[in-house]
Enzyme design. Structure first.
Site, PDB file in Angstrom:
ATOM      1  N   CYS B  87      37.643  21.159 -26.392  1.00  0.00           N
ATOM      2  CA  CYS B  87      39.016  21.664 -26.288  1.00  0.00           C
ATOM      3  C   CYS B  87      39.973  20.775 -27.106  1.00  0.00           C
ATOM      4  CB  CYS B  87      39.423  21.765 -24.815  1.00  0.00           C
ATOM      5  SG  CYS B  87      40.826  22.856 -24.545  1.00  0.00           S
ATOM      6  N   HIS B 195      34.700  24.613 -22.055  1.00  0.00           N
ATOM      7  CA  HIS B 195      34.503  23.343 -21.351  1.00  0.00           C
ATOM      8  C   HIS B 195      33.142  23.270 -20.655  1.00  0.00           C
ATOM      9  CE1 HIS B 195      38.638  21.601 -21.425  1.00  0.00           C
ATOM     10  NE2 HIS B 195      38.996  22.861 -21.615  1.00  0.00           N
ATOM     11  N   GLU B 197      31.737  20.730 -19.456  1.00  0.00           N
ATOM     12  CA  GLU B 197      31.780  19.763 -18.343  1.00  0.00           C
ATOM     13  C   GLU B 197      32.322  20.412 -17.072  1.00  0.00           C
ATOM     14  OE1 GLU B 197      34.121  20.241 -20.396  1.00  0.00           O
ATOM     15  OE2 GLU B 197      36.056  19.407 -19.781  1.00  0.00           O
TER      16      GLU B 197
END
Lengths: 83, 220
Positions: B87, B195, B197
């Site tokens: 990002c 994302h 994560e």
């Protein structure tokens, strides 16, 4: 001395914000607007020095290449003004 | 395995990234501050996290790309250190010219925050070999400036080299060729808007991010 740096998107790069501005102007009845481009102006003020215009311009160009513009998508124009 | 997360003023996914790395390596990553001139030598994988570094002033990622730690990251990445920019981290890596192209304002002008479905455009990279190329994966996106742009020549070059890694099934931001993530030519630097994560635990609503971290960690 003041330098004004005009940064805008290069031709051929779609400008979603400009597009939205043009659409909004059309909605307000300004039908003569066919396109809008949005950019930014960065005004730089310099400390007193003996540097000539060419030297100042060269420095500002370096600032544009290093930080002020992303030359992948943006072009820039520099204007110098005595205060 | 020692990993690291770079932290800028106004990073806001640094702890998510740290949690994911700790879960997958069993070891807390080093949190490296943007003003640190050096990334410690024992670090073998670096995440440049999401957020709004320096308040997105000037352009998303532009100021962060000139921070001291990124100069060292550049040197180490050129020497082969694997780097994942997520990002805002992707924006920083393009601004630092570690990856080609640029991330522009989403074409619909909206901040987009939802699960995005991705296709594997290249499942043979160091970051994706744990994925099945046929499967689509669900990874969240949350960004305002995720519209990937590169000029025609650059686009042809990165497509030809297999540098496009992820594509959106349903393009949320106007990215050229539906590009969601790319690697550099050497294949050790990945930038992506989604994302991973945030998709490493069932409580996240999905775990499709795990194979990405496993792929790169196993390659070390």
């Amino acid at each position: 001395m003041i330098a004004r740096v005009y940064v805008g998107l290069k031709p051929g790069v779609l400008d979603p914000q400009g597009r939205t501005i043009a659409n909004s102007l059309n909605d307000l009845g300004f039908n003569e607007v066919v396109d809008a481009k949005q950019g930014k102006v960065i005004e730089l003020r310099f400390a007193e020095s003996d540097a000539g215009r060419d030297a100042v311009e060269a420095r500002v160009k370096e600032m544009c290449e290093k930080l002020l513009a992303n030359t992948v998508i943006e072009s820039y124009r520099i204007e110098l003004d005595e205060e | 395995m020692q990993t690291a997360v770079i932290v800028f003023p106004a990073s806001n996914c640094d702890r998510d990234a740290a949690t994911a790395l700790e879960k997958l390596t069993g070891k807390a990553p080093r949190m490296v501050w943007h003003n640190d001139p050096i990334i410690p030598d024992d670090v073998r994988f670096v995440v440049v996290p999401g957020g709004f570094s320096y308040g997105d002033y000037l352009r998303s990622g532009a100021i962060a790309a000139n921070s001291p730690v990124i100069q060292d990251l550049k040197r180490k990445a050129e020497a082969g250190l694997p780097v994942l920019g997520i990002c805002n981290g992707f924006q920083i890596l393009t601004e630092a010219r570690m990856l080609p192209g640029a991330l522009m304002r989403n074409t619909n002008q909206k901040f987009v925050c939802r699960i995005s479905r991705l296709r594997l455009a290249n499942a043979k990279t160091r970051f994706t070999k744990r994925y099945d190329a046929k499967n689509e994966i669900d990874i969240p996106v949350a960004h305002h400036d995720g519209n990937f742009f590169a000029d025609d020549d650059t686009l042809r070059r990165i497509e030809g080299n297999g540098q496009v890694v992820f594509r959106y099934v349903d393009n949320p931001n106007g990215s050229r060729n539906d590009i969601a993530g790319i690697v550099n030519e050497a294949g050790n630097v990945l930038g992506m808007m989604p994302h991973p994560e945030r998709a490493v635990d069932k409580l996240h609503g999905g775990t499709d991010g795990i194979p990405l971290f496993k792929s790169i960690l196993e390659s070390l």
